[in-house]
Enzyme design. Structure first.
Site, PDB file in Angstrom:
ATOM      1  N   GLU A 275       0.884  -1.175   0.000  1.00  8.05           N
ATOM      2  CA  GLU A 275       0.000   0.000   0.000  1.00  8.05           C
ATOM      3  C   GLU A 275       0.913   1.213   0.000  1.00  8.05           C
ATOM      4  O   GLU A 275       1.471   1.580   1.021  1.00  8.05           O
ATOM      5  CB  GLU A 275      -0.882   0.007   1.253  1.00  8.05           C
ATOM      6  CG  GLU A 275      -1.778  -1.197   1.418  1.00  8.05           C
ATOM      7  CD  GLU A 275      -2.811  -1.341   0.319  1.00  8.05           C
ATOM      8  OE1 GLU A 275      -3.025  -0.378  -0.456  1.00  8.05           O
ATOM      9  OE2 GLU A 275      -3.392  -2.424   0.213  1.00  8.05           O
ATOM     10  N   CYS A 309      -2.170   8.713   3.088  1.00  5.53           N
ATOM     11  CA  CYS A 309      -1.924   8.306   1.687  1.00  5.53           C
ATOM     12  C   CYS A 309      -3.081   8.664   0.767  1.00  5.53           C
ATOM     13  O   CYS A 309      -2.875   8.905  -0.415  1.00  5.53           O
ATOM     14  CB  CYS A 309      -1.714   6.802   1.592  1.00  5.53           C
ATOM     15  SG  CYS A 309      -0.363   6.226   2.567  1.00  5.53           S
TER      16      CYS A 309
HETATM   17  C1  SIN Z   1      -2.971   5.515   4.956  1.00  4.15           C
HETATM   18  O1  SIN Z   1      -2.880   6.705   4.803  1.00  4.15           O
HETATM   19  O2  SIN Z   1      -1.961   4.802   4.846  1.00  4.15           O
HETATM   20  C2  SIN Z   1      -4.260   4.810   5.318  1.00  4.15           C
HETATM   21  C3  SIN Z   1      -5.451   5.661   5.302  1.00  4.15           C
HETATM   22  C4  SIN Z   1      -6.732   4.901   5.506  1.00  4.15           C
HETATM   23  O3  SIN Z   1      -6.737   3.719   5.845  1.00  4.15           O
HETATM   24  O4  SIN Z   1      -7.777   5.515   5.296  1.00  4.15           O
END
Ligand code: SIN
Length: 507
Positions: A275, A309
């Site tokens: 991810e 992210c």
């Molecule tokens: C992330 O920013 O890595 C995860 C964000 C989310 O699970 O909504």
């Protein structure tokens, strides 16, 4: 400006200044094979509170030799754990979930201290993170195989779904609780054993949930948390990628590091779940309900002070509604964001996690200003609040030659561009190697389907700025990664499919 360095200037905080209720889950040792342990080397490193760079605690600085032990332990534990029934694993996860719910407030306090996000945001993350454990405790019961139609008489064909083996989980600092539960609960539901390497910036949340896993009755060796400083991180990451007994590696973090791990995992042909970074477009069409679009923008841009992210990274607003959107957005930023120490009442947003993040955000904004962008608010470091605070910022007039246009900002900076044609904005939205999330706002149903299908991303928010939940499949396309987490697909990374052909059956 002289920059404050957390690492040069940290101070030790007396534990007496931390509310007593957090003590039981605040750990100073790593958790391996059901035991609380030091590093082989006895080295430790400090965990800092980003609000003021005070030291919260010291934790073991584990190196490759510690990981060797843990991997062997997890591999041995797998031999027994793989034989447990789905019901047994479901019950285990449910007990862990119940304890995490009971201890939510303590977990949120620890999270706010080590990450800096406000208590309100930490409570939301704990609830979100816990929901993955609840979800996978339910999904554990449904890891079914298949019976196939054989093309030849006297044969029965079956597909079994079996646990892959030892899972290495490398997790980030921006969601120190939820990124562990999203991975580990899926792995355990499948029957895998886990080695968790939390970010060096936020290991305390990981250790706190290890404590609750122990209390929930997890057998030794199935849930191991090894804390590691930045000094050892690269070597430990390589070891996790190259050790033959680790069969799947799951990582949440930057695309640059994801690519290194991808290469290293080739040596043992490991299953990979990545991810990685995003560069989310946030498109507001003329037909949008602007109040909904502005509320969505606040949630999407400023969640975790922009260090997410799936944060919107590039805003595109259609010509007719551009000025009104900016006006409403600015007003909301002004009225609703209260920066400060997240453990205090009324604070909505905290500092950035560390100096390198602060410097990166500041240099992106400075580059944009030097090339002619317009700053509507913010645009500066707020040292009066603490060493790592950056002002919520809104910028327009950004051009493609500015670094901020092409970089994942990971900070509280909204970059807003004007557009005039649907085709033009889709082309621009897709003009990036990344493809994690994308958002758009429109009341035109034909446009909704056209645009949703055209965006090159793994997740789309339509008239919605916050889309993550345990039921949904989280993941990206292009350089944003591989695999899906959460949802019923989240188990797939942790199971192998085995084909069984039973022949010569006498009818
Ligand atoms: C992330 O920013 O890595 C995860 C964000 C989310 O699970 O909504």
């Amino acid at each position: 400006m002289k920059m404050f360095s957390c690492f040069q200037n940290f101070r030790f905080t007396s534990l007496h200044s931390i509310p007593a209720r957090t003590f039981s889950l605040l750990k100073e040792l790593a958790y391996v094979n059901g035991k609380w342990v030091n590093a082989n080397s006895r080295s430790t490193f400090p965990v800092l509170n980003p609000v003021n760079c005070d030291v919260i605690n010291n934790v073991p600085d584990m190196d490759v030799s510690d990981f060797h032990v843990a991997i062997n332990t997890a591999a041995n534990a797998f031999e027994t754990f793989k034989k447990t029934t789905a019901k047994e694993r479901s019950d285990l996860l449910r007990s862990w979930y119940n304890l995490m719910v009971t201890h939510s407030e303590d977990l949120a306090n620890i999270l706010t201290r080590e990450n800096g996000k406000s208590l309100a945001e930490s409570r939301a993350e704990i609830k979100y993170g816990n929901s993955f454990v609840e979800w996978f405790s339910e999904e554990a019961r449904r890891i079914d195989g298949e019976i196939l139609q054989a093309p030849i008489r006297n044969r029965e064909l079956l597909l079994l779904r079996q646990p892959v083996g030892v899972a290495a989980l490398i997790t980030p600092w921006n969601f120190p609780h939820a990124m562990i539960t999203r991975k580990a609960a899926a792995a355990i539901a499948a029957g895998c054993t886990c080695i968790i390497k939390p970010s060096e910036d936020t290991p305390l949340s990981a250790l706190a949930i290890a404590d609750l896993a122990e209390k929930a009755g997890f057998p030794p060796g199935i849930f191991n948390v090894l804390t590691t400083s930045i000094r050892n991180s690269a070597a430990v990451g390589k070891e996790l990628c190259e050790h033959p007994k680790v069969r799947v590696l799951s990582f949440t973090g930057s695309t640059a590091v994801g690519k290194i791990l991808y290469r290293q995992c080739a040596s043992t042909m490991k299953r990979l779940s990545l991810e990685l970074g995003g560069n989310a477009p946030y498109i507001v069409f003329n037909s949008a309900n602007l109040d909904i679009a502005v509320s969505g923008a606040m949630a999407s841009k400023f969640r975790n002070t922009g260090q997410t992210c799936v944060s919107s990274n590039r805003f595109f607003v259609e010509g007719r509604v551009f000025d009104e959107f900016i006006e409403k957005f600015l007003k909301k930023m002004n009225n609703e964001i209260k920066l400060g120490d997240g453990s205090k009442d009324g604070i909505t947003h905290g500092p950035l996690i560390k100096e390198s993040q602060l410097k990166m955000v500041d240099s992106l904004v400075k580059d944009a200003i030097s090339k002619g962008a317009t700053i509507h608010c913010g645009g500066k470091i707020l040292s009066e609040l603490g060493p790592l605070f950056y002002a919520p910022t809104l910028i327009t007039g950004v051009t493609k030659d500015m670094q901020i246009y092409n970089t994942e900002i990971f900070g509280p900076v909204a970059v807003i561009n004007k557009f005039h044609e649907e085709e033009e904005v889709i082309r621009e939205a897709n003009n990036t190697p990344f493809g994690l999330a994308g958002y758009f706002f429109s009341q035109d149903i034909s446009q909704v389907f056209r645009v949703a299908r055209s965006l090159e991303v793994g997740m789309v928010g339509v008239n919605e700025g916050l889309i993550s939940c345990a039921e949904a499949a989280f993941g990206g396309v292009k350089e944003s990664g591989l695999g899906r987490e959460g949802s019923k697909r989240g188990i797939d990374d942790y199971v192998d499919i085995k084909y069984l052909c039973i022949g010569n059956i006498q009818h």
